[in-house]
Design a protein around this motif. Sequence first.
Motif, PDB file in Angstrom:
ATOM      1  N   GLY A 258       0.817  -1.214   0.000  1.00 56.96           N
ATOM      2  CA  GLY A 258       0.000   0.000   0.000  1.00 56.96           C
ATOM      3  C   GLY A 258       0.844   1.253   0.000  1.00 56.96           C
ATOM      4  O   GLY A 258       0.565   2.212  -0.736  1.00 56.96           O
ATOM      5  N   LEU A 259       1.906   1.263   0.808  1.00 58.71           N
ATOM      6  CA  LEU A 259       2.766   2.441   0.897  1.00 58.71           C
ATOM      7  C   LEU A 259       3.513   2.683  -0.406  1.00 58.71           C
ATOM      8  O   LEU A 259       3.603   3.828  -0.891  1.00 58.71           O
ATOM      9  CB  LEU A 259       3.756   2.264   2.049  1.00 58.71           C
ATOM     10  N   VAL A 260       4.069   1.627  -0.998  1.00 61.87           N
ATOM     11  CA  VAL A 260       4.799   1.778  -2.256  1.00 61.87           C
ATOM     12  C   VAL A 260       3.867   2.274  -3.358  1.00 61.87           C
ATOM     13  O   VAL A 260       4.227   3.146  -4.156  1.00 61.87           O
ATOM     14  CB  VAL A 260       5.468   0.451  -2.657  1.00 61.87           C
ATOM     15  N   THR A 261       2.650   1.735  -3.398  1.00 59.76           N
ATOM     16  CA  THR A 261       1.677   2.207  -4.388  1.00 59.76           C
ATOM     17  C   THR A 261       1.345   3.669  -4.167  1.00 59.76           C
ATOM     18  O   THR A 261       1.270   4.465  -5.126  1.00 59.76           O
ATOM     19  CB  THR A 261       0.390   1.371  -4.315  1.00 59.76           C
ATOM     20  N   LEU A 262       1.158   4.057  -2.925  1.00 65.11           N
ATOM     21  CA  LEU A 262       0.826   5.446  -2.605  1.00 65.11           C
ATOM     22  C   LEU A 262       1.925   6.401  -3.068  1.00 65.11           C
ATOM     23  O   LEU A 262       1.636   7.450  -3.670  1.00 65.11           O
ATOM     24  CB  LEU A 262       0.606   5.581  -1.093  1.00 65.11           C
ATOM     25  N   LEU A 263       3.175   6.047  -2.825  1.00 68.12           N
ATOM     26  CA  LEU A 263       4.292   6.935  -3.159  1.00 68.12           C
ATOM     27  C   LEU A 263       4.536   7.024  -4.663  1.00 68.12           C
ATOM     28  O   LEU A 263       5.026   8.044  -5.157  1.00 68.12           O
ATOM     29  CB  LEU A 263       5.565   6.450  -2.455  1.00 68.12           C
ATOM     30  N   THR A 264       4.211   5.975  -5.393  1.00 67.71           N
ATOM     31  CA  THR A 264       4.515   5.949  -6.828  1.00 67.71           C
ATOM     32  C   THR A 264       3.284   6.123  -7.711  1.00 67.71           C
ATOM     33  O   THR A 264       3.396   6.108  -8.940  1.00 67.71           O
ATOM     34  CB  THR A 264       5.207   4.619  -7.196  1.00 67.71           C
ATOM     35  N   ALA A 265       2.126   6.310  -7.105  1.00 67.05           N
ATOM     36  CA  ALA A 265       0.895   6.484  -7.892  1.00 67.05           C
ATOM     37  C   ALA A 265       0.971   7.650  -8.880  1.00 67.05           C
ATOM     38  O   ALA A 265       0.498   7.521 -10.023  1.00 67.05           O
ATOM     39  CB  ALA A 265      -0.298   6.643  -6.952  1.00 67.05           C
ATOM     40  N   PRO A 266       1.547   8.809  -8.513  1.00 68.11           N
ATOM     41  CA  PRO A 266       1.604   9.913  -9.493  1.00 68.11           C
ATOM     42  C   PRO A 266       2.431   9.587 -10.736  1.00 68.11           C
ATOM     43  O   PRO A 266       2.319  10.280 -11.750  1.00 68.11           O
ATOM     44  CB  PRO A 266       2.260  11.044  -8.679  1.00 68.11           C
ATOM     45  N   LEU A 267       3.238   8.534 -10.681  1.00 63.49           N
ATOM     46  CA  LEU A 267       4.023   8.121 -11.846  1.00 63.49           C
ATOM     47  C   LEU A 267       3.322   7.025 -12.649  1.00 63.49           C
ATOM     48  O   LEU A 267       3.814   6.625 -13.704  1.00 63.49           O
ATOM     49  CB  LEU A 267       5.405   7.636 -11.407  1.00 63.49           C
TER      50      LEU A 267
END
Length: 394
Positions: A258-267
């Motif tokens: 969840g955290l990795v998805t959250l941080l990289t979602a704008p990309l």
Amino acid sequence: MKPEKTPMQWQDWSVSAVVAGFVAVLVGFASSVAIVFQAASAAGADQAVTASWIAVLGFAMGITCIGFSWYFKAPVLTAWSTPGAALLASSLTDVSLAEAVGVFMFSAVLTLLLGLSGWFDKLSSRIPLPIAAAMLAGILFKFGLAIFISLPDAPVLVLTMLGVFLAAKRWWPRYAVPLVLMAGLLFASVTGQLQLNQVSLTLVEPVWISPEWSWQALLGVGLPLFLVTMTSQNIPGLAVLKASGYQLPVSPLLSWTGLVTLLTAPLGNFSINLAAITAAICSGPEAHSDPAKRYTAGIAAGVFYLLTGLAGATVVALFAAFPKALVATVAGVALLGTIASNLAQVSAESPHRDAAMLTFLVTASGLSFWGIASPFWGLVAGVVTLVLLNWRRG
């Protein structure tokens, strides 16, 4: 098998583990990358943004596969949410690209909170092993069938690969899958079925999209994306680990994805989750004869995922050049051992056998209601059957 916090040993590596990691990435990309393209197109992404999506997904999966597998000393693989991508492909047509990023972040926050709460861990610990094995067998069953479904389209290629597989299982069982892959690539190259003329080296430049928020999109797309990923991806992914004998804390895995998805979602990372099919390739005996050393297959898969992120467009074109029958056959033979071991648990005499068999049949049927795929409904069928049978006996 509980995770052991021991240093990685180079002696743990083997050719079969590296090939298992490659096959996992090959199957993961070849089987569903087209759906990711459709989801990006529905969101209004151009070629540069779509390439960014593929790149960041490759990096996110690579980092988490390597990190999880190394830390837990187990073949823990992540993958993009294929049902989630299918959902997005049909739901983002009236949503702007910036609002789509907001949807990705919303779903990621829900995943992170669920992981931190520990609820998913408590729920998953109550699923009996035969039920988990039955759901996994149902998911993988179609991959075994795909070998023979693809046979009429490329009979010589498939039969050649099967012949190599049988010979390798007789004399070199540890290298059966690598030899099948090599035989398939060699045959496809000689017969002109390997279309590499469209493949060129292209590095991807990530594209940042700042999020915008629409409550209609968050509830109408973000919440279903979260639910579909949980039910159709994370539960089967957990079943793979459990059925393979790896007892891992689920909440940290869920929180980190969840955290990795959250941080990289704008990309462009719309969702990563625990993998099921690709994880099964790396957690079976074909990856390594010693279960304690199969974590190296997970690390190898992570390295190949990082390479796909570095040159996303090139790798996608490379995988697309492989004949479909080749991919289907390699995946099928790589999963035969896992399918067999899980079916053995399904059919074994136990109080859970009827419930496990129903779980297997419903999952293998491929039925879907309200956009939720058959693995979830198979699990529901098994649990309901188990409850009713126990109630009757009481």
